[in-house]
Enzyme design. Structure first.
Site, PDB file in Angstrom:
ATOM      1  N   CYS A 166       8.607  19.029  -6.767  1.00 59.71           N
ATOM      2  CA  CYS A 166      10.335  18.696  -7.655  1.00 59.71           C
ATOM      3  C   CYS A 166      10.988  20.521  -7.834  1.00 59.71           C
ATOM      4  O   CYS A 166      12.131  20.347  -8.243  1.00 59.71           O
ATOM      5  CB  CYS A 166      10.519  17.685  -8.955  1.00 59.71           C
ATOM      6  SG  CYS A 166       8.744  18.461  -9.618  1.00 59.71           S
TER       7      CYS A 166
ATOM      8  N   CYS B 184      33.818  10.424  -7.005  1.00 59.87           N
ATOM      9  CA  CYS B 184      33.894  10.015  -8.116  1.00 59.87           C
ATOM     10  C   CYS B 184      35.094  10.802  -9.099  1.00 59.87           C
ATOM     11  O   CYS B 184      35.152  11.706  -8.708  1.00 59.87           O
ATOM     12  CB  CYS B 184      33.325  10.482  -9.187  1.00 59.87           C
ATOM     13  SG  CYS B 184      33.246   9.293 -11.193  1.00 59.87           S
TER      14      CYS B 184
END
Length: 450
Positions: A407, A91
């Protein structure tokens, strides 16, 4: 449930009076190694520099983003001698956008970085390593993200609407209409979104936009002023063109333009459909989510006659697949609306061996009506701050097997210390690559009673 995060912030120890380095100052640095969040580390005149976009062994010119005490945060702007590991970012915005921090690192090296972070946390905090390491659970490194929040802001000085994603470490908006980590179905929506928003009559009254891909595509617009009929026509035509639902979020809760429409996703392995609403937690990576659920059930090895407990159950992402395999699932969640949604999901999937409860899981479990019969196995999927109060009490439930989905490796390691005190041993652990191109680490661990 979990929990999207974007890197660590290092704070200095003690009250250093070192003069601050001006923001914007450029400094030539030699990167010694990588921090666990993927930033390069350099040392200059007693200060530690954390440099985004830099790799170990590289000599770079970095621009200061901020400093506190003897810690300096910076971004690499020139690379004088590139590491052999460096690759071109997919990107063009990777250096500025806050979404992806390690696109310049090959995917296998990203996985190694995440594995190292998990291993170091378990070793340093808990003093253990698992009896066996699981292979990293991963999927495609691009085109995986099924949900995104697009930043929208009116620039009064330039009299233009900014549309894109937040810059790394800043509230600035990077103008983006193409994002390679989005699922393919959302790419054309993202491409045409800025031009459509700029046609609306009150661009200064627009908030963010959320994009969803699941059982259907959806576009949600946050607006701070009523929309005109012409605005609604523009929005509806845009969504019809992309075969997407239109959701509007003005005053009150978000609502679909067509009340008959709803958001949802499938767990194909178990022939399940889970409905949700904007604001509910849903894993953004569909492929890794399904693989994660499958691995959790494999490790938990539930038997048909067993009673299993699912803590922090969310929408039922684990509870409903478990219900396909066991006698009863008791699922507990702290957010009442999520409990209601999970129960509705069980009913709509014709699962009648599940019970859902709302409870504050930071409080003692002994008084809970669902905790008195004991469980053969427990699955827990807490938010980033972990499940310390819960794990202190798990031994009282009699579970022989426990799968912990995390997480945050730091709180997993902290909770591992307590689980070992409770008589469990760490049998297996591995990373879940839920967010490729970032340094964010998710993990799964299997504990068994000694």
């Amino acid at each position: 449930m979990a929990k999207h995060d974007r890197g660590l912030r290092f704070q200095p120890a003690g009250g250093s009076r070192a003069p601050q380095i001006p923001v914007g100052k450029k400094q030539r640095l030699t990167i010694q190694r990588l921090a666990n969040d993927g930033r390069g580390i350099a040392f200059v005149e007693g200060r530690t520099w954390f440099v985004s976009g830099a790799l170990a062994g590289e000599e770079v010119e970095a621009r200061v983003l901020g400093s506190h005490g003897k810690v300096v945060e910076a971004r690499a702007e020139r690379i004088f001698n590139a590491s052999d590991l460096r690759r071109p970012a997919a990107c063009a915005h990777a250096g500025r956008c806050g979404g992806c921090s390690v696109q310049h690192l090959p995917h296998d090296e990203q996985l190694a970085l995440k594995q190292r972070m998990l291993a170091e946390q378990l070793s340093k905090v808990a003093g253990v390593e698992p009896e066996a390491w699981a292979a990293p659970l991963s999927g495609p490194e691009f085109g995986y993200r099924r949900r995104a929040r697009v930043a929208v802001r009116w620039d009064a000085k330039g009299k233009q609407l900014e549309v894109g994603f937040r810059a790394a470490g800043s509230q600035d908006i990077v103008a983006i209409d193409d994002c390679p980590v989005l699922v393919q179905a959302l790419q054309p929506v993202m491409n045409r979104l800025p031009a459509m928003l700029r046609r609306l009559s009150k661009p200064q009254a627009l908030g963010h936009v959320e994009l969803f891909s699941g059982s259907a595509l959806a576009v949600l617009l946050r607006h701070m002023a009523p929309l005109s009929d012409s605005d609604l026509t523009i929005l509806k035509d845009f969504c019809d063109f992309h075969q997407a639902q239109l959701w509007l979020h003005g005053e009150g809760e978000p609502q679909p333009f067509d009340p008959s429409q709803a958001l949802g996703y499938r767990l194909e392995t178990w022939d399940l459909h889970l409905a949700y609403r904007p604001g509910d937690f849903v894993q953004v990576n569909a492929g890794v989510n399904e693989a994660m659920v499958a691995q959790a059930l494999e490790w938990l090895a539930p038997q048909a006659d067993e009673r299993v407990l699912d803590l922090f159950c969310g929408l039922g992402n684990f509870a409903l697949p478990l219900a396909r395999q066991v006698r009863e699932v008791v699922a507990v969640e702290g957010v009442a609306t999520m409990v209601a949604r999970a129960a509705e999901n069980a009913a709509s999937n014709n699962l009648h061996n599940t019970r859902f409860f709302q409870a504050d899981l930071s409080q003692p479990l002994s008084a809970a009506e669902w905790a008195d019969e004991g469980f053969s196995a427990v699955l827990l999927d807490p938010p980033r701050d972990g499940a310390f109060e819960v794990v202190r009490q798990l031994a009282t439930l009699g579970a022989k097997r426990l799968v912990y989905v995390s997480c945050n490796p730091a709180t997993l390691a902290r909770d591992t210390v307590e689980l070992i005190k409770q008589g469990y041993r760490l049998k297996r652990a591995g990373i879940l690559d839920m967010f490729p191109q970032t340094a964010h680490v998710e993990a799964m661990a299997l504990f068994e009673a000694s």
